[in-house]
Design a protein around this motif. Structure first.
Motif, PDB file in Angstrom:
ATOM      1  N   SER A 839     -30.977  14.418-102.399  1.00 49.21           N
ATOM      2  CA  SER A 839     -30.764  13.343-103.359  1.00 49.21           C
ATOM      3  C   SER A 839     -29.400  12.695-103.167  1.00 49.21           C
ATOM      4  CB  SER A 839     -30.897  13.878-104.783  1.00 49.21           C
ATOM      5  OG  SER A 839     -30.581  12.887-105.733  1.00 49.21           O
ATOM      6  N   SER A 840     -28.384  13.515-102.915  1.00 52.11           N
ATOM      7  CA  SER A 840     -27.022  12.982-102.825  1.00 52.11           C
ATOM      8  C   SER A 840     -26.705  12.393-101.460  1.00 52.11           C
ATOM      9  CB  SER A 840     -26.008  14.083-103.159  1.00 52.11           C
ATOM     10  OG  SER A 840     -26.040  15.109-102.181  1.00 52.11           O
ATOM     11  N   GLU A 841     -27.403  12.836-100.417  1.00 56.81           N
ATOM     12  CA  GLU A 841     -27.024  12.427 -99.062  1.00 56.81           C
ATOM     13  C   GLU A 841     -28.102  11.621 -98.345  1.00 56.81           C
ATOM     14  OE1 GLU A 841     -23.999  12.838 -98.460  1.00 56.81           O
ATOM     15  OE2 GLU A 841     -23.706  14.143-100.189  1.00 56.81           O
ATOM     16  N   ASN A 842     -29.080  11.075 -99.062  1.00 53.88           N
ATOM     17  CA  ASN A 842     -30.096  10.214 -98.459  1.00 53.88           C
ATOM     18  C   ASN A 842     -30.833  10.902 -97.307  1.00 53.88           C
ATOM     19  OD1 ASN A 842     -29.494   8.081-100.180  1.00 53.88           O
ATOM     20  ND2 ASN A 842     -27.906   7.288 -98.814  1.00 53.88           N
ATOM     21  N   GLY A 843     -31.278  12.102 -97.551  1.00 57.48           N
ATOM     22  CA  GLY A 843     -32.010  12.829 -96.523  1.00 57.48           C
ATOM     23  C   GLY A 843     -33.463  13.009 -96.899  1.00 57.48           C
ATOM     24  N   LYS A 844     -34.187  13.693 -96.019  1.00 64.48           N
ATOM     25  CA  LYS A 844     -35.598  13.932 -96.245  1.00 64.48           C
ATOM     26  C   LYS A 844     -35.954  15.353 -95.845  1.00 64.48           C
ATOM     27  CE  LYS A 844     -40.250  12.233 -95.229  1.00 64.48           C
ATOM     28  NZ  LYS A 844     -41.058  11.173 -94.554  1.00 64.48           N
ATOM     29  N   LEU A 845     -36.754  16.001 -96.675  1.00 64.67           N
ATOM     30  CA  LEU A 845     -37.258  17.331 -96.349  1.00 64.67           C
ATOM     31  C   LEU A 845     -38.398  17.185 -95.345  1.00 64.67           C
ATOM     32  CD1 LEU A 845     -37.275  20.405 -96.918  1.00 64.67           C
ATOM     33  CD2 LEU A 845     -38.960  19.950 -98.708  1.00 64.67           C
ATOM     34  N   ILE A 846     -38.230  17.787 -94.185  1.00 67.20           N
ATOM     35  CA  ILE A 846     -39.242  17.714 -93.132  1.00 67.20           C
ATOM     36  C   ILE A 846     -40.247  18.849 -93.245  1.00 67.20           C
ATOM     37  CG2 ILE A 846     -39.609  17.846 -90.638  1.00 67.20           C
ATOM     38  CD1 ILE A 846     -36.907  16.636 -90.226  1.00 67.20           C
ATOM     39  N   PHE A 847     -39.737  20.047 -93.572  1.00 62.37           N
ATOM     40  CA  PHE A 847     -40.607  21.222 -93.472  1.00 62.37           C
ATOM     41  C   PHE A 847     -40.001  22.365 -94.258  1.00 62.37           C
ATOM     42  CE2 PHE A 847     -42.743  24.764 -91.255  1.00 62.37           C
ATOM     43  CZ  PHE A 847     -44.030  24.250 -91.108  1.00 62.37           C
ATOM     44  N   THR A 848     -40.867  23.212 -94.790  1.00 60.65           N
ATOM     45  CA  THR A 848     -40.449  24.464 -95.418  1.00 60.65           C
ATOM     46  C   THR A 848     -41.344  25.576 -94.886  1.00 60.65           C
ATOM     47  OG1 THR A 848     -39.748  23.332 -97.432  1.00 60.65           O
ATOM     48  CG2 THR A 848     -40.101  25.696 -97.577  1.00 60.65           C
ATOM     49  N   GLY A 849     -40.751  26.633 -94.368  1.00 57.36           N
ATOM     50  CA  GLY A 849     -41.570  27.703 -93.819  1.00 57.36           C
ATOM     51  C   GLY A 849     -40.745  28.828 -93.239  1.00 57.36           C
ATOM     52  N   LYS A 850     -41.337  29.523 -92.270  1.00 58.99           N
ATOM     53  CA  LYS A 850     -40.715  30.712 -91.697  1.00 58.99           C
ATOM     54  C   LYS A 850     -40.720  30.603 -90.179  1.00 58.99           C
ATOM     55  CE  LYS A 850     -43.451  32.735 -95.294  1.00 58.99           C
ATOM     56  NZ  LYS A 850     -44.642  33.521 -95.598  1.00 58.99           N
ATOM     57  N   ILE A 851     -39.701  31.156 -89.569  1.00 55.23           N
ATOM     58  CA  ILE A 851     -39.620  31.172 -88.109  1.00 55.23           C
ATOM     59  C   ILE A 851     -40.589  32.215 -87.564  1.00 55.23           C
ATOM     60  CG2 ILE A 851     -38.143  31.681 -86.128  1.00 55.23           C
ATOM     61  CD1 ILE A 851     -35.797  30.582 -87.693  1.00 55.23           C
ATOM     62  N   ILE A 852     -41.418  31.812 -86.618  1.00 55.22           N
ATOM     63  CA  ILE A 852     -42.368  32.768 -86.028  1.00 55.22           C
ATOM     64  C   ILE A 852     -42.110  33.009 -84.548  1.00 55.22           C
ATOM     65  CG2 ILE A 852     -44.165  32.324 -87.727  1.00 55.22           C
ATOM     66  CD1 ILE A 852     -45.574  30.553 -85.713  1.00 55.22           C
ATOM     67  N   ARG A 944     -36.609  32.538 -93.439  1.00 58.46           N
ATOM     68  CA  ARG A 944     -37.252  31.561 -94.317  1.00 58.46           C
ATOM     69  C   ARG A 944     -36.317  30.375 -94.523  1.00 58.46           C
ATOM     70  NH1 ARG A 944     -38.463  36.762 -95.637  1.00 58.46           N
ATOM     71  NH2 ARG A 944     -36.629  37.061 -96.926  1.00 58.46           N
ATOM     72  N   VAL A 945     -36.796  29.180 -94.216  1.00 59.43           N
ATOM     73  CA  VAL A 945     -35.903  28.043 -94.093  1.00 59.43           C
ATOM     74  C   VAL A 945     -36.496  26.780 -94.699  1.00 59.43           C
ATOM     75  CG1 VAL A 945     -35.019  28.982 -91.921  1.00 59.43           C
ATOM     76  CG2 VAL A 945     -36.807  27.258 -91.871  1.00 59.43           C
ATOM     77  N   SER A 946     -35.607  25.811 -94.899  1.00 53.65           N
ATOM     78  CA  SER A 946     -35.974  24.422 -95.148  1.00 53.65           C
ATOM     79  C   SER A 946     -35.359  23.596 -94.020  1.00 53.65           C
ATOM     80  CB  SER A 946     -35.439  23.944 -96.495  1.00 53.65           C
ATOM     81  OG  SER A 946     -36.016  24.660 -97.562  1.00 53.65           O
ATOM     82  N   VAL A 947     -36.110  22.642 -93.511  1.00 50.16           N
ATOM     83  CA  VAL A 947     -35.625  21.771 -92.446  1.00 50.16           C
ATOM     84  C   VAL A 947     -35.503  20.363 -93.012  1.00 50.16           C
ATOM     85  CG1 VAL A 947     -35.996  20.923 -90.107  1.00 50.16           C
ATOM     86  CG2 VAL A 947     -36.832  23.192 -90.750  1.00 50.16           C
ATOM     87  N   ILE A 948     -34.325  19.787 -92.897  1.00 51.27           N
ATOM     88  CA  ILE A 948     -34.088  18.450 -93.424  1.00 51.27           C
ATOM     89  C   ILE A 948     -33.610  17.530 -92.312  1.00 51.27           C
ATOM     90  CG2 ILE A 948     -33.488  19.390 -95.689  1.00 51.27           C
ATOM     91  CD1 ILE A 948     -30.549  18.622 -95.070  1.00 51.27           C
ATOM     92  N   ALA A 949     -33.719  16.232 -92.559  1.00 53.21           N
ATOM     93  CA  ALA A 949     -33.176  15.238 -91.637  1.00 53.21           C
ATOM     94  C   ALA A 949     -32.255  14.312 -92.403  1.00 53.21           C
ATOM     95  CB  ALA A 949     -34.303  14.435 -90.990  1.00 53.21           C
ATOM     96  N   LEU A 950     -31.112  14.023 -91.795  1.00 48.80           N
ATOM     97  CA  LEU A 950     -30.151  13.065 -92.344  1.00 48.80           C
ATOM     98  C   LEU A 950     -30.005  11.924 -91.343  1.00 48.80           C
ATOM     99  CD1 LEU A 950     -27.364  15.540 -93.588  1.00 48.80           C
ATOM    100  CD2 LEU A 950     -29.183  14.513 -94.943  1.00 48.80           C
ATOM    101  N   PRO A 951     -29.866  10.702 -91.804  1.00 48.03           N
ATOM    102  CA  PRO A 951     -29.809   9.564 -90.884  1.00 48.03           C
ATOM    103  C   PRO A 951     -28.497   9.502 -90.118  1.00 48.03           C
ATOM    104  CG  PRO A 951     -29.443   8.835 -93.131  1.00 48.03           C
ATOM    105  CD  PRO A 951     -29.804  10.286 -93.221  1.00 48.03           C
ATOM    106  N   ALA A 952     -28.600   9.093 -88.868  1.00 45.65           N
ATOM    107  CA  ALA A 952     -27.415   8.932 -88.027  1.00 45.65           C
ATOM    108  C   ALA A 952     -26.752   7.590 -88.322  1.00 45.65           C
ATOM    109  CB  ALA A 952     -27.816   8.995 -86.556  1.00 45.65           C
TER     110      ALA A 952
END
Length: 1001
Positions: A839-852, A944-952
């Motif tokens: 919300s504060s940094e104009n990002g987007k949640l790409i994925f939530t899951g676990k490393i396999i 267990r992670v969340s993967v986000i993207a922030l704009p360049a």
């Protein structure tokens, strides 16, 4: 507790078995047996086993003098077993919380002062011993520390030889201060402990009897500060541990020739005499024992080796419930993260256990809209305070045992218990689909027969004492952690050598060589080096060789009887595994009594004066901007914090008002982040490199320092370098994120040369680069030089003038600070840190899951690889009671990385591939629990992670920027234009702290 006389582990399985299994009759002829004991804070549990047969069990309250409780437990369990004549008890195996409790309680009668001697040469002195200990504990254990010559580089060459006179001087100081316990720690000693042994021998000779000297290489793995901290705790506890072990040995005296073993954190055993020297290894044996015991008790249900379902153990106590995943070998997965014990950061392994505030004593509250369970609990007072026992408090146990309870309250309460537990199960699971659950613990009565996410619930006989059963079946381990280089032998050949060495160590520790098996092998290439350096980790386990005697140890070049007492030799090595699951220990702990929401940074004119809280924010913020690389900033953070506590100032200068004719020098590091965690920087690497550039360019003076990139440790090292020159840091950097190559900067986009430049190793060696054909050649030349200087060097490049500085990335430190503040604020409010950050940094949640899975390889000094994530299971679908529940699609995310994360590709049901983000946009992997940023070295199976993207920023999405830092610059077969907009946000330049908090803001 009433225990049947005997049960054979291996009775026919009963799916979703709720009733206990029937007991087997007493074997007619007995020869030998084993007693397992778990000493908990409330109860001491004991079992007696012969092979896989449980003969008897007993539960008794833990006594203040644990010896008394253990003696009683042994007497009762032997009496109940009615051991036939001729049968003997070969060994007693005990797990105890006494050592970790002594640290948590900060009991001065159990903790000694410790002196630390670092074999480090010029390194590590910016981050002294004890500096990050909680103040009360530090006052109890800090005695003295000293720096002496010694230590090794990553390639095994000595930093400097041992200086005997320096060690003698340290011995004189220690003797004058009457400090009884000494730790010797050398850089890269887990790979080569020769210098540590030599230093211990010299100190022992100088100090004489009455001093306890131990080696860090006998305690922990690579990771200098964390190994040192664990060694300090261990040394401080040794006197108390010997007293405890002596008492436990006395409790066995009536059993005749019976051996005593203590269970370790990883579920294996140590001979009592060894455990008394290394109590830190026993800190978390309880959860491991419980999981190991559960695996044995439910063994008959898991005889089908082709069954690929995941196995979870749920241990329900009086106050908390522990959930962990079992590996195929019957051991729980271990935490891959740094672990804090009583506020002290360490790196020995403990089980990856997810604990929730749910137990048999959890208090039930009836609200207008719902029934809540816990987190408050009556704990050990259940049989006094619970309604089903005549008390006045409604507890979780009463929901199933108290007859007068209304059906509505009972149903709503049990539903709430199921909801809490099912959320924990979903979090711990690392596979899609249903799991098998083994339910143990005295509080398991509150758990129903159906658990969403599982299609089989096993309640084995003796579930109340699974922890004692786990202790009874403990095995012996041996491990190796070393750094290898391809030379006369290939890396594969050196892996085989490591296996043989681990087996030798297991046998020397009492393992039966005929039963030893290799259970873990991990080969991790070290990035940013050009000599093929690779970390090799191997672990083996074997059955205890009954009748093993310490005097019958085979010849072992790492052990001899006299040296063991003087220098603290290890048998076996600390056990750890790169692919363990775990939660990333956050680099930021919310400061108590601090209102983060109302906190304002100290702004005076154009200068921002950093506080300790600012440093904490920057720690997480620079980690996010590191996009998977740049190294853990923890050592440099400690050095910065120490500077503040010493009354020094760390200042950042506003970028947009910087004078045009001012001069800025660049400071940072080149080399491997892995080396950075072991060869902790000293005071001179970056400053020597800056001096080299000053000398080459003839600059008379300069005004500020900036990091070569804002990610990770480089930001903090620039702060330290500026402070050592009595300068400020300018609120910018050269990249606005992190990139692996030296020429991937905004200056190089403008064809500005990186030379003149300098590299310095901090030990007096400095190499200058006056010119190069182009920036690509400069990269090659400087990488090779860095490897020759120990694979980690201070770096400074072509100076910058104020007019250019204003065109560099905007407000880099402010941006990192804002990111870190957002994460910290969410933690303090117990909110989801990911949501707040996006919300504060104009990002987007790409994925939530676990490393396999994780794959890595090194090419030309850079770690290239990929990490595959699997989405969490949908427990709502699994709880659907309709006859045809909807099946959700299986989603996976694949991230390619080259030191930094490069691209993220979504796969649905293994068929559809969709690029959801790629460089130069920032792809950040964060710990799901607390938002802590993860580097590629942290990527482990099960995390267990969340993967986000922030704009360049636009400079990197321009045509030239994409050519230098876009996907095709890394040989990825995709175009950035294909994924423009997938972040679904508009880039906004980061605001400065002056705009947000300065005068008039």
């Amino acid at each position: 507790m009433s225990c049947p006389d005997s049960v054979k582990v291996g009775d026919p399985p009963t799916p979703i078995s709720i009733a206990t299994q029937p007991a087997n009759p007493m074997p007619s002829k007995l020869s030998s047996c084993v007693i397992g004991i778990d000493v908990g804070g409330t109860n001491t549990d004991a079992v007696i086993l012969q092979g896989n047969t449980v003969l008897a069990c007993h539960k008794t309250p833990t006594t203040a003098d644990i010896q008394e409780g253990v003696e009683h437990a042994i007497e009762e369990v032997v009496r109940k077993a009615d051991i036939a004549p001729g049968c003997r008890v070969d060994s007693v195996k005990i797990g105890t919380t006494q050592f970790i409790n002594a640290v948590k309680e900060q009991d001065s009668s159990k903790l000694d002062k410790v002196a630390v001697i670092r074999l480090c040469g010029p390194y590590s002195q910016g981050s002294p011993p004890f500096v990050d200990f909680p103040l009360a504990l530090r006052n109890l254990v800090e005695g003295h520390f000293g720096y002496v010559d010694g230590g090794y580089q990553v390639d095994g060459t000595p930093i400097s030889p041992i200086n005997v006179e320096q060690l003698r001087e340290q011995a004189r100081i220690i003797k004058a201060k009457s400090i009884p316990s000494i730790v010797v720690i050398g850089i890269y000693s887990p790979s080569n402990d020769t210098q540590e042994k030599e230093a211990c021998s010299i100190l022992a000779s100088e100090l004489g009897p009455g001093y306890d000297i131990s080696r860090s290489s006998a305690i922990g793995r690579l990771g200098f500060l964390e190994r040192e901290n664990a060694s300090i705790l261990n040394a401080s506890l040794r006197r108390f541990a010997r007293r405890v072990i002596t008492g436990l040995s006395h409790a066995l005296s009536h059993l005749g020739d019976c051996k005593l073993y203590i269970t370790l954190n990883d579920g294996t055993l140590s001979k009592a005499s060894i455990a008394s020297e290394y109590p830190v290894r026993c800190f978390s044996s309880g959860p491991t024992n419980s999981a190991r015991g559960a695996a044995l008790l439910a063994k008959s249900h898991m005889s089908d080796e082709s069954d690929e379902r995941e196995v979870l153990v749920i241990d329900v106590g009086g106050t908390t419930t522990d959930v962990c995943a079992l590996m195929k070998n019957g051991y729980p997965r271990q935490s891959a993260a740094f672990v804090k014990i009583a506020g002290v950061r360490t790196n020995f392994t403990i089980p990856d256990v997810h604990s929730i505030a749910l137990g048999g004593g959890s208090i039930v509250r009836i609200n207008e809209t719902r029934t809540t369970i816990g987190p408050a609990s009556v704990g050990s007072r259940l049989e006094k305070d619970g309604k089903s026992f005549g008390g006045d408090i409604l507890t979780a146990t009463d929901l199933v045992r108290w007859d007068p309870i209304s059906p509505e309250i009972k149903t709503s309460g049990l539903d709430e218990i199921a909801r809490i537990l099912e959320e924990a199960v979903d979090l711990v699971k690392t596979k899609q689909g249903n799991a098998r659950i083994i339910l143990v613990g005295g509080g398991s009565i509150i758990i129903g027969s159906k658990i969403a996410g599982a299609d089989e619930v096993i309640r084995p006989e003796y579930l109340e004492v699974a922890n004692a059963v786990g202790a009874a079946i403990g095995k012996i381990s041996g491990a190796v952690d070393t750094t290898a280089f391809p030379a006369e032998k290939t890396i594969d050949q050196q892996v085989e050598d490591a296996k043989l060495l681990a087996i030798e160590r297991c046998v020397a520790a009492g393992g039966n060589k005929h039963t030893v098996e290799v259970v873990d092998v991990d080969v991790v290439p070290i990035s940013y080096v050009t000599n093929g350096a690779t970390r090799i980790l191997v672990r083996v386990v074997g059955d205890l060789l009954e009748g093993y005697e310490e005097t019958h140890l085979p010849a072992n070049p790492t052990l001899d009887g006299e040296e063991f007492h003087k220098a603290g030799a290890i048998l076996p090595d600390e056990v750890y595994k790169e692919s363990f699951t775990g939660s990333k220990a956050s680099s930021y702990d919310v400061v108590k009594h601090t209102d983060i929401n109302s906190y304002r940074p100290r702004i005076e004119g154009d200068l921002w004066y950093l506080s300790e809280l600012d440093l904490l924010f920057l720690q997480d913020g620079t980690g996010v901007l590191g996009v998977g690389s740049c190294g853990e900033p923890y050592p440099a953070y400690l050095a910065c914090r120490l500077a503040l506590r010493n009354g020094e100032t760390l200042t950042i200068r506003r970028q947009d008002t910087f004078p045009d004719n001012s001069v800025v020098l660049v400071g940072g590091f080149m080399g491997s982040p892995s080396v950075y965690l072991e060869r902790i920087p000293g005071l001179n690497e970056v400053t020597d490199a800056i001096k080299g550039v000053v000398k080459q360019t003839g600059i008379a003076d300069f005004d500020a320092v900036i990091p070569n990139e804002i990610g990770g440790m480089n930001a903090f090292e620039a702060l330290l370098a500026a402070n050592r020159f009595n300068k400020c840091v300018l609120d910018t950097d050269l990249v606005a994120r992190a990139y692996p190559k030296l020429w991937q900067t905004v200056r190089c986009l403008k064809d500005i040369s990186v030379t003149p430049a300098s590299l310095a190793d901090g030990a007096g060696s400095c190499e200058d680069f006056t010119a190069a054909h182009d920036n690509y050649e400069a990269e090659i030349l400087m990488r090779d030089a860095c490897t020759n200087l120990g694979s980690l060097c201070g770096l400074s490049v072509n100076p910058i003038y104020g007019v250019e500085a204003k065109t560099l990335p905007r407000n880099s430190f402010s941006y990192a600070w804002t990111i870190g503040r957002s994460i910290a604020l969410s933690r303090s409010l117990k909110e989801d840190p990911i949501t707040s950050l996006l919300s504060s940094e104009n990002g987007k949640l790409i994925f939530t899951g676990k490393i396999i899975s994780v794959t890595r390889k090194v090419a030309q000094g850079f770690t290239r690889g990929s990490v595959l994530f699997e989405s969490f299971s949908d427990i709502e679908n699994e709880r659907n009671t309709s006859s045809t529940p909807k099946k959700s699609a299986t989603e996976n995310l694949l991230i390619d990385f080259e030191n930094e994360n490069l691209s993220a590709i979504l796969k649905v049901d293994g068929k559809e591939d969709k690029v959801v983000a790629c460089c130069p946009d920032l792809i950040c992997v964060l710990d799901k629990a607390n938002g802590a940023p993860l580097g590629i070295a942290d990527y482990k199976y099960g995390l267990r992670v969340s993967v986000i993207a922030l704009p360049a920023p636009p400079v990197w999405t321009s045509e030239k920027g994409l050519a230098m830092g876009g996907p095709r610059a890394f040989d990825l077969d995709m175009d950035y234009k294909d994924v423009v907009g997938t972040v679904d946000v508009i880039y906004e330049p980061p605001k400065s702290v002056w705009d947000m908090y300065g005068e008039g803001a």
